[in-house]
Design a protein around this motif. Structure first.
Motif, short mmCIF file in Angstrom:
data_model
loop_
_atom_site.label_atom_id
_atom_site.label_comp_id
_atom_site.label_asym_id
_atom_site.label_seq_id
_atom_site.Cartn_x
_atom_site.Cartn_y
_atom_site.Cartn_z
N ARG A 1 15.03 7.08 -9.49
CA ARG A 1 14.86 8.43 -8.94
C ARG A 1 13.39 8.84 -8.90
NH1 ARG A 1 19.68 11.42 -12.31
NH2 ARG A 1 21.33 11.25 -10.75
N GLU A 2 12.67 8.44 -9.92
CA GLU A 2 11.27 8.87 -10.04
C GLU A 2 10.34 8.09 -9.11
OE1 GLU A 2 8.02 11.02 -11.59
OE2 GLU A 2 10.17 11.32 -11.92
N TRP A 3 10.60 6.78 -8.94
CA TRP A 3 9.59 5.93 -8.33
C TRP A 3 10.01 5.17 -7.07
CZ3 TRP A 3 5.19 7.27 -10.26
CH2 TRP A 3 5.10 7.68 -11.60
N LEU A 4 11.31 5.03 -6.79
CA LEU A 4 11.73 4.22 -5.65
C LEU A 4 11.92 5.11 -4.42
CD1 LEU A 4 12.52 1.44 -4.57
CD2 LEU A 4 14.88 1.94 -5.26
N PRO A 5 11.10 4.95 -3.40
CA PRO A 5 11.23 5.78 -2.19
C PRO A 5 12.63 5.67 -1.60
CG PRO A 5 9.17 4.51 -2.13
CD PRO A 5 9.97 3.99 -3.29
N GLY A 6 13.19 6.81 -1.22
CA GLY A 6 14.48 6.83 -0.55
C GLY A 6 15.68 6.91 -1.46
N PHE A 7 15.50 6.65 -2.75
CA PHE A 7 16.67 6.59 -3.64
C PHE A 7 17.17 7.97 -4.04
CE2 PHE A 7 18.75 6.35 -7.79
CZ PHE A 7 19.72 5.40 -7.52
N PRO B 1 0.80 -1.23 0.00
CA PRO B 1 0.00 0.00 0.00
C PRO B 1 0.83 1.28 0.00
CG PRO B 1 -0.20 -1.20 2.09
CD PRO B 1 0.46 -2.11 1.12
N ASP B 2 2.06 1.21 0.50
CA ASP B 2 2.93 2.40 0.51
C ASP B 2 3.99 2.33 -0.58
OD1 ASP B 2 1.64 3.49 2.81
OD2 ASP B 2 2.77 2.08 4.07
N GLY B 3 3.79 1.44 -1.56
CA GLY B 3 4.81 1.27 -2.59
C GLY B 3 5.94 0.39 -2.09
N LEU B 4 7.02 0.33 -2.86
CA LEU B 4 8.17 -0.46 -2.43
C LEU B 4 8.74 0.10 -1.13
CD1 LEU B 4 9.82 -0.91 -5.94
CD2 LEU B 4 8.90 -2.76 -4.51
N PRO B 5 9.24 -0.76 -0.24
CA PRO B 5 9.71 -0.30 1.07
C PRO B 5 10.82 0.75 0.97
CG PRO B 5 9.51 -2.69 1.04
CD PRO B 5 9.32 -2.23 -0.37
N LEU B 6 10.72 1.77 1.79
CA LEU B 6 11.70 2.85 1.82
C LEU B 6 13.14 2.36 2.02
CD1 LEU B 6 12.24 5.98 1.96
CD2 LEU B 6 11.88 5.77 4.44
N PRO B 7 13.38 1.35 2.88
CA PRO B 7 14.76 0.92 3.10
C PRO B 7 15.46 0.41 1.84
CG PRO B 7 13.35 0.12 4.87
CD PRO B 7 12.44 0.70 3.84
N ILE B 8 14.71 -0.09 0.85
CA ILE B 8 15.35 -0.56 -0.37
C ILE B 8 16.04 0.60 -1.08
CG2 ILE B 8 14.97 -1.53 -2.67
CD1 ILE B 8 12.69 -3.16 -1.55
N GLY B 9 15.30 1.68 -1.30
CA GLY B 9 15.88 2.84 -1.98
C GLY B 9 16.98 3.49 -1.16
N SER B 10 16.79 3.58 0.16
CA SER B 10 17.80 4.21 1.01
C SER B 10 19.09 3.41 1.02
CB SER B 10 17.25 4.36 2.44
OG SER B 10 16.10 5.17 2.47
N ALA B 11 18.98 2.10 1.17
CA ALA B 11 20.17 1.26 1.20
C ALA B 11 20.90 1.29 -0.14
CB ALA B 11 19.79 -0.18 1.57
N LEU B 12 20.14 1.30 -1.23
CA LEU B 12 20.75 1.35 -2.55
C LEU B 12 21.49 2.68 -2.75
CD1 LEU B 12 21.14 0.01 -5.28
CD2 LEU B 12 18.88 0.83 -5.97
N ARG B 13 20.87 3.77 -2.33
CA ARG B 13 21.51 5.09 -2.44
C ARG B 13 22.80 5.14 -1.62
NH1 ARG B 13 20.61 8.96 1.25
NH2 ARG B 13 18.61 8.04 1.86
#
Length: 449
Positions: free
Chosen positions: A434-440, A313-325
């Motif tokens: 950048r456009e769609w992954l939270p945290g990235f 419901p909140d899209g892909l988990p924030l930690p995925i984008g943050s960890a990748l960044r």
């Protein structure tokens, strides 16, 4: 009812026969190759014979065997070329074909689910199936209002067959290990088994498809057919033309490959952000490239089969984008802390943060580049690095954990990357992240990587 028990016995017998020939002829040989030993240790005749035995059996069976084959097919790009060759054609067939259900059986299901006067709903109905999948087959028809439609009819007894096949495959899962280096087959089969009830319910599938069709209506990049009618075992949707992704892979131009790859990357990340759902069956049989007379930038991705979705419901988990960044920025300590917090590193496991970052760097390379040329060779290199017991990456990988909440996301991402490598597509992956992954996108440290 008449011949279902006999068919079930035949299916079980075929699956039970797999270990006999496959273990003896293929496991040792393929294991040697994937461990880095010379290719000539295994004869090409053995490869062809193994491929013929394994995939012929999977292709002849509906239910879990075919679903397993479809899930496996997206990882074909990870195999060494001399091993992959004999498998490629058989794998492609698994993505789109299966033995058809007799017309009289189809009519019986339609009468039971749509009513005795089911023919009045259509002005045309083709008895010969246009496509077959693991639990049902699709017929082309014309709805009573003139729309071309796809009528998806579930095989009678599909649930029992699916469960029986997957239970049997689970018992011989270790024999398939050498096919896909670095991948544990047993959790894949367990996950497919756990989602049987959801996939068998066409009303749930219709809901997921309608959500996507509504959200992407008029989208310049993605097209999802709208649901026309639904019951628990019959699903009628708008018909969608286009070039099957398997044909783009086997013979498409580079423009087609690149556009298809970019659209797949877009849908992987934009889908959950826009709908709260992750399309969780990304094998080539579920995608079409809608090519028109205009430039490639105007071609769209057609998406089919929403029987398996992950609800986010909140899209892909924030930690995925943050960890990748953070990984692209080279912040080993922060990446290690985040992986531990999310359960990828268990409390009892001690790992060197720099070693973790070294493990991740080659895998995340596509996310750090302005554009990246996906290729079978790149995926084979990643698979070989993780599969080789002598490799530090192999030793570290064994100590990492995959939390249940990330299992489906991991498989879908890995599967999509497998298709991108089959396409040999050059993709601007970082743009989609950048456009769609939270945290990235926060800070855009990737710029300096």
């Amino acid at each position: 009812m008449s011949d279902l028990p006999r068919k079930a016995v035949t299916r079980t017998a075929k699956l039970a026969a797999l270990p006999l020939g496959f273990a003896g002829r293929a496991t040792l040989g393929l294991g040697k190759r994937l461990g880095g030993r010379p290719a000539d240790e295994v004869a090409s005749e053995l490869q062809a014979r193994t491929a013929d035995q394994l995939f012929k059996v999977l292709g002849e069976l509906k239910g879990g065997a075919m679903k397993f084959g479809q899930a496996l097919s997206v990882f074909e790009a990870a195999l060494p070329e001399e091993v992959a060759g004999p498998y490629r054609a058989a794998l492609t067939k698994l993505q789109d074909a299966a033995p058809p259900m007799p017309a009289r059986t189809v009519h019986g299901v339609l009468a039971e689910r749509l009513g005795a006067d089911w023919r009045s709903l259509f002005t045309e109905f083709e008895d010969k199936p246009a496509a077959a999948a693991s639990i049902g087959q699709v017929h082309r028809a014309v709805w009573h209002d003139g729309r071309e439609v796809a009528v998806k009819v579930q095989y009678p007894g599909a649930g029992d067959a699916l469960l029986s096949d997957l239970n049997q495959l689970g018992r011989v899962a270790r024999l398939f290990g050498p096919l896909i280096p670095g991948m544990d087959i047993k959790p894949l089969i367990a996950e497919l088994r756990d989602r049987i009830s959801e996939e068998l319910d066409y009303e749930l599938e219709a809901q997921a498809q309608h959500i996507h069709a509504t959200e992407f209506a008029g989208d310049p990049d993605v097209m999802v057919p709208e649901v026309v009618h639904r019951t628990d075992q019959v699903l009628v949707t708008e018909w969608m033309h286009g070039v099957p992704m398997s044909e783009v892979i086997s013979g498409g131009t580079q423009a087609m490959r690149d556009r298809a790859g970019q659209l797949l990357a877009y849908f992987l990340f934009a889908g959950p952000a826009r709908t709260g759902l992750l399309h969780a069956d990304p094998h080539p049989g579920n995608f079409r490239l809608l090519v028109d007379d205009g430039p490639a930038e105007g071609w769209r991705l057609g998406v089919l089969d929403f029987g398996t979705v992950d609800r986010l419901p909140d899209g892909l988990p924030l930690p995925i984008g943050s960890a990748l960044r953070l990984a692209l920025a080279g912040d080993a300590e922060a990446v290690h802390a985040m992986l531990r917090q999310e359960g990828f590193v268990k409390p009892t496991i001690k790992l060197d943060p720099d070693a973790v970052l070294d493990y991740l760097r080659p895998i995340i390379e596509p996310a750090g580049a302005e554009e990246f040329a996906f290729a079978r060779g790149w995926m084979r290199a990643q698979a070989a690095r993780i599969a080789d017991p002598r490799s530090p990456a192999h030793q570290l990988g064994k100590q990492l954990n995959l939390p249940p909440s990330y299992l489906l996301i991991h498989r879908v991402t890995l599967s999509t990357i497998g298709v991108l490598c089959q396409l040999a597509a050059t993709v601007r992956l970082r743009d989609e992240l950048r456009e769609w992954l939270p945290g990235f996108a926060e800070g855009d440290e990737a710029e300096s990587a």
